[in-house]
Each structure stands twice: as C-alpha cells, then as structure tokens.
Design a protein around this motif. Structure first.
Motif, PDB file in Angstrom:
ATOM      1  N   ALA A 254      29.435   6.383  47.861  1.00 20.42           N
ATOM      2  CA  ALA A 254      28.103   6.986  47.940  1.00 20.42           C
ATOM      3  C   ALA A 254      27.211   6.497  46.805  1.00 20.42           C
ATOM      4  CB  ALA A 254      28.204   8.506  47.914  1.00 20.42           C
ATOM      5  N   ALA A 255      27.786   6.287  45.639  1.00 22.74           N
ATOM      6  CA  ALA A 255      27.001   5.759  44.510  1.00 22.74           C
ATOM      7  C   ALA A 255      26.572   4.331  44.783  1.00 22.74           C
ATOM      8  CB  ALA A 255      27.823   5.836  43.222  1.00 22.74           C
ATOM      9  N   ARG A 256      27.497   3.522  45.316  1.00 18.23           N
ATOM     10  CA  ARG A 256      27.163   2.131  45.612  1.00 18.23           C
ATOM     11  C   ARG A 256      26.036   2.046  46.635  1.00 18.23           C
ATOM     12  NH1 ARG A 256      27.974  -1.852  49.176  1.00 18.23           N
ATOM     13  NH2 ARG A 256      29.087  -0.471  50.629  1.00 18.23           N
ATOM     14  N   LEU A 257      26.142   2.846  47.684  1.00 16.87           N
ATOM     15  CA  LEU A 257      25.140   2.797  48.752  1.00 16.87           C
ATOM     16  C   LEU A 257      23.786   3.305  48.284  1.00 16.87           C
ATOM     17  CD1 LEU A 257      27.300   4.052  51.756  1.00 16.87           C
ATOM     18  CD2 LEU A 257      26.463   1.711  51.365  1.00 16.87           C
ATOM     19  N   ALA A 262      18.196   2.188  46.479  1.00 11.03           N
ATOM     20  CA  ALA A 262      17.142   2.393  45.483  1.00 11.03           C
ATOM     21  C   ALA A 262      16.666   1.070  44.899  1.00 11.03           C
ATOM     22  CB  ALA A 262      17.652   3.313  44.375  1.00 11.03           C
ATOM     23  N   PHE A 263      17.596   0.183  44.564  1.00 11.45           N
ATOM     24  CA  PHE A 263      17.202  -1.120  44.007  1.00 11.45           C
ATOM     25  C   PHE A 263      16.366  -1.910  45.012  1.00 11.45           C
ATOM     26  CE2 PHE A 263      21.109  -0.800  41.139  1.00 11.45           C
ATOM     27  CZ  PHE A 263      20.367  -0.536  40.009  1.00 11.45           C
ATOM     28  N   GLN A 264      16.754  -1.877  46.262  1.00  8.60           N
ATOM     29  CA  GLN A 264      16.003  -2.610  47.286  1.00  8.60           C
ATOM     30  C   GLN A 264      14.592  -2.051  47.430  1.00  8.60           C
ATOM     31  OE1 GLN A 264      18.587  -2.221  50.704  1.00  8.60           O
ATOM     32  NE2 GLN A 264      19.744  -4.082  50.201  1.00  8.60           N
ATOM     33  N   SER A 293      27.522   1.278  40.619  1.00  5.93           N
ATOM     34  CA  SER A 293      26.094   0.949  40.642  1.00  5.93           C
ATOM     35  C   SER A 293      25.803  -0.494  40.258  1.00  5.93           C
ATOM     36  CB  SER A 293      25.338   1.897  39.703  1.00  5.93           C
ATOM     37  OG  SER A 293      25.472   3.227  40.149  1.00  5.93           O
ATOM     38  N   GLY A 294      26.831  -1.250  39.902  1.00  7.10           N
ATOM     39  CA  GLY A 294      26.645  -2.671  39.652  1.00  7.10           C
ATOM     40  C   GLY A 294      26.488  -3.066  38.206  1.00  7.10           C
ATOM     41  N   THR A 375      20.181   8.684  43.781  1.00  5.61           N
ATOM     42  CA  THR A 375      19.727   7.713  42.789  1.00  5.61           C
ATOM     43  C   THR A 375      18.209   7.724  42.745  1.00  5.61           C
ATOM     44  OG1 THR A 375      21.647   6.289  43.209  1.00  5.61           O
ATOM     45  CG2 THR A 375      19.769   5.296  42.070  1.00  5.61           C
ATOM     46  N   HIS A 376      17.649   7.810  41.552  1.00  7.23           N
ATOM     47  CA  HIS A 376      16.200   7.698  41.352  1.00  7.23           C
ATOM     48  C   HIS A 376      15.936   6.622  40.306  1.00  7.23           C
ATOM     49  CE1 HIS A 376      16.269  11.768  43.152  1.00  7.23           C
ATOM     50  NE2 HIS A 376      15.042  11.462  43.545  1.00  7.23           N
TER      51      HIS A 376
END
Length: 384
Positions: A254-257, A262-264, A293-294, A375-376
C-alpha cells in the motif's frame, strides 16, 4: 480539480494527559488555524478522531467541534482511517477545496488517549475474526514484522536505534513535543522489551493532542495572512487486510502504490524529496516505509539510520520535529501535526529545527498494520 494550498496551521502542545475536553482541544485549534490564516470563517470542517467513542463515549465529533468553534451551519464530517485518521481528514478537506465544494476547509484532528487503556481499541484496526482473537495487537504485529525483517536480512537490533535517537534529538527543540529528553543508542538498547524484539523506545507514546490546517484554492491563497504551501498530491492505497494474507508482509504494498501515485501526480521522484515526515509509530515501520516509497532498496532501510542520513543534516531528514515517537502520536491529530510541521519547514519558520534545504516534502500515514496508507506531497511552489 483546482490546485490547493494550506494557508493556516495550529497545534497544541502534546501532553501525556490533558485536562481539556475533546471539544475544547478541537475547537481551540480550529479557531487558531483560522486566525493564522486570517480567515473569519470556514465552509467545511473535516475532523479526524479514532478513539473518542471508545474512550470518551462520544461520537459525531466533527459537528461537536464545529459547534464549539462557532462554525454553525457548515459542512462538518467525521473521518476515520484507523491510525491514519488525521491524513484521511486532510485528504477529505483537500478534495472539498479541489472539487469546488468549499473555498475554505479545515482539517482538524483531536485525540485523548489518556482516558483509558487504548490498546484494546487500537487492536480493532485488525481483523476482528482472524487476528484479534489470537491476541494480536498493533504492537505484536509490528513486532512480528521486525523479527521477520531481522531474520531475513540478518540485521541486528541495534541497527534500528537511530530512528529513536533522531526523533528524540529533534523533539528537544520542538515546543509542541511531548518528550524533551535526549536519547542515545545505549538508551534504546537498554529500554525495556515491550514485545520481542520491540523495546519501549521503538514505540510511539500514548498521549493527547490536537492540530488543524486550513486549505484554500491556490488562486485565492494570496488573500490570506500566511505564506501558502501547496498540496502537490494526495493519494491512498490499501493492502490485503490480514497481514498473513499478503504475499510479502515486509513489502508494504500500500505504501509503494500510494507513493507511486503521489509522485506521478506531482511530477516528482523520491530524489526530489528534501525531507520525509514518516509514520514512525514503530522503528520497523519507518524502515519499511523508506524502502516501499523508493528511498532505499529492500532490506537496506536501516542503513539510512545507521549512516546518519535520516538526521536533520543528512541526505533525507525524517521526523524533523520529533515524529510520532518523540513529538507524540495522538492518533486523530498526528498527520495534521506533521502537516503543520511541514508548513513551518517549507516557510523557513521551523526555528532550531529548520532544515537548510526544504523545497519538497512528503508525508506518509499508516492505518492499521500497513493496511491503508496515505501519501501527501507538499511544496512552496509547484514543480516546473
């Protein structure tokens, strides 16, 4: 959808136990945030609170707070997402403004965790039929993830200590933080075991608090008193509800998605983020979120702590005002404290905690044992 900015913030000092009522806590930060914005009134109030019906016997929180703040007749809705509740209130206020339903929206969070032991109520964020009957709690689920991580990647316990050291160091100069006591690695290692391998200093405390932020359309932001901070993206994703149903419980899908979305939407990458207000309710959760989150490869999130990259002078500062561990984690208000802290950093108003480089910030909030993650992303300006 209209671009959205934050133009007002307010926080109360986090306390171990406050004498104020829920309505007094929430109404005070609503009024203070509107005053900070120079706004006489709001069109909508979205209130985050997880535990009031369990601990104070109070439901209908948003209308209660709006009435106490003198906002008669406005839209007022109570929002929940377990331990990510404050972020859910922020997201709903963002949507209200972005959609045009409101020109001035307040996201407020309030929690009084001190009224009664909160652990049984918190456990209800897990599956009531498959997890809770086995004695599972949020602490025990995070302990299982930490033990599995240490075994899989051959990581010693002390590799996580700097998550707590960093949080407590940053809380020292935050007047709103619960704890103002320095913590060293040896203190973490000597703290009592709560649920093996988790120790006391791996955990966020039980506490009371309230915070609020005011959101408006970008096009109107210049009318308000505070320097605006843009909300660049808001996203949410879910994982399998029961932890053991996940293909890999350490992956935090869920964090990855939610981070990817959000980044996109913001046109940013992890490399663009100058600081990360992470959901460090437990040391292992901070580590896993950094990876999902990368910001680190799988199995290496702890290295950012060991090598000092998470400190204020590091490559990716986290918990810059103390985080959940040391500022405190009054659940419904937590993400709104973090949002207000992000606004202070981006506006150069963080005092002794001010970062040298603060252009783009990330906030991530975890509901349950990694089940719902919001994510914000924020910036003083929108990416060119």
């Amino acid at each position: 959808m209209r671009p959205v900015s934050i133009v007002g913030i307010a926080m109360r000092p986090v306390e171990k136990e406050t004498r104020l009522s829920l309505r007094e806590l929430g109404a005070s930060v609503i009024r203070d945030a509107l005053r900070d914005a120079g706004a006489p009134r709001a069109d909508a109030v979205f209130a985050g609170n997880m535990l009031a019906d369990e601990l104070q016997g109070q439901k209908h929180i948003a209308s209660l707070l709006a009435d106490a703040a003198g906002l008669f007749g406005v839209e007022a809705l109570h929002v929940r997402a377990a331990t990510a509740t404050g972020a859910a209130a922020l997201r709903m206020a963002y949507f209200a403004v972005a959609s045009g339903e409101a020109d001035i929206a307040v996201a407020v969070g309030v929690e009084k965790m001190s009224s009664a032991p909160p652990t049984p109520a918190l456990a209800k964020a897990l599956d009531a039929k498959r997890e809770v009957p086995t004695g599972a709690t949020l602490i025990s689920m995070n302990a299982r993830m930490m033990a599995a991580y240490m075994q899989r990647y051959n990581v010693p316990y002390e590799a996580f200590a700097n998550f707590a050291v960093n949080a407590h160091r940053n809380a020292l100069t935050n007047p709103f933080a619960l704890f103002h006591k320095p913590v060293q690695v040896e203190d973490v290692l000597a703290s009592r075991i709560v649920n093996p391998p988790i120790r006391l200093l791996d955990c966020s405390p039980i506490c009371d608090g309230a915070a609020a932020v005011v959101l408006v359309p970008d096009a109107h932001a210049g009318r308000f008193a505070r320097t605006p901070v843009r909300v660049l993206a808001s996203s949410v994703a879910t994982d399998r509800f029961v932890v053991e149903d996940r293909p890999d419980p350490l992956a935090l899908e869920a964090a990855r998605l939610s981070a990817r979305k959000a980044f996109q939407r913001a046109g940013l990458t992890p490399a663009d983020i100058d600081f990360f207000e992470v959901h460090d309710a437990f040391s292992i959760m901070a580590c896993l979120l950094l990876e999902a989150s990368g910001f680190a490869e799988r199995g290496t999130g702890w290295q950012l702590a060991v090598e000092g990259h998470i400190f204020r002078e590091g490559r990716l500062p986290i918990a810059t005002m103390g985080g959940l561990k040391a500022r405190g984690h009054p659940i419904g208000a937590t993400a709104l404290y973090q949002t207000a802290e992000i606004v202070l950093q981006l506006c150069g108003e963080a005092g002794a905690n001010q970062l040298e480089r603060a252009r783009f910030a990330m906030l991530q909030s975890v509901g349950g044992a990694g089940t719902t993650i919001l994510t914000h992303l924020f910036g003083r300006e929108r990416p060119s």
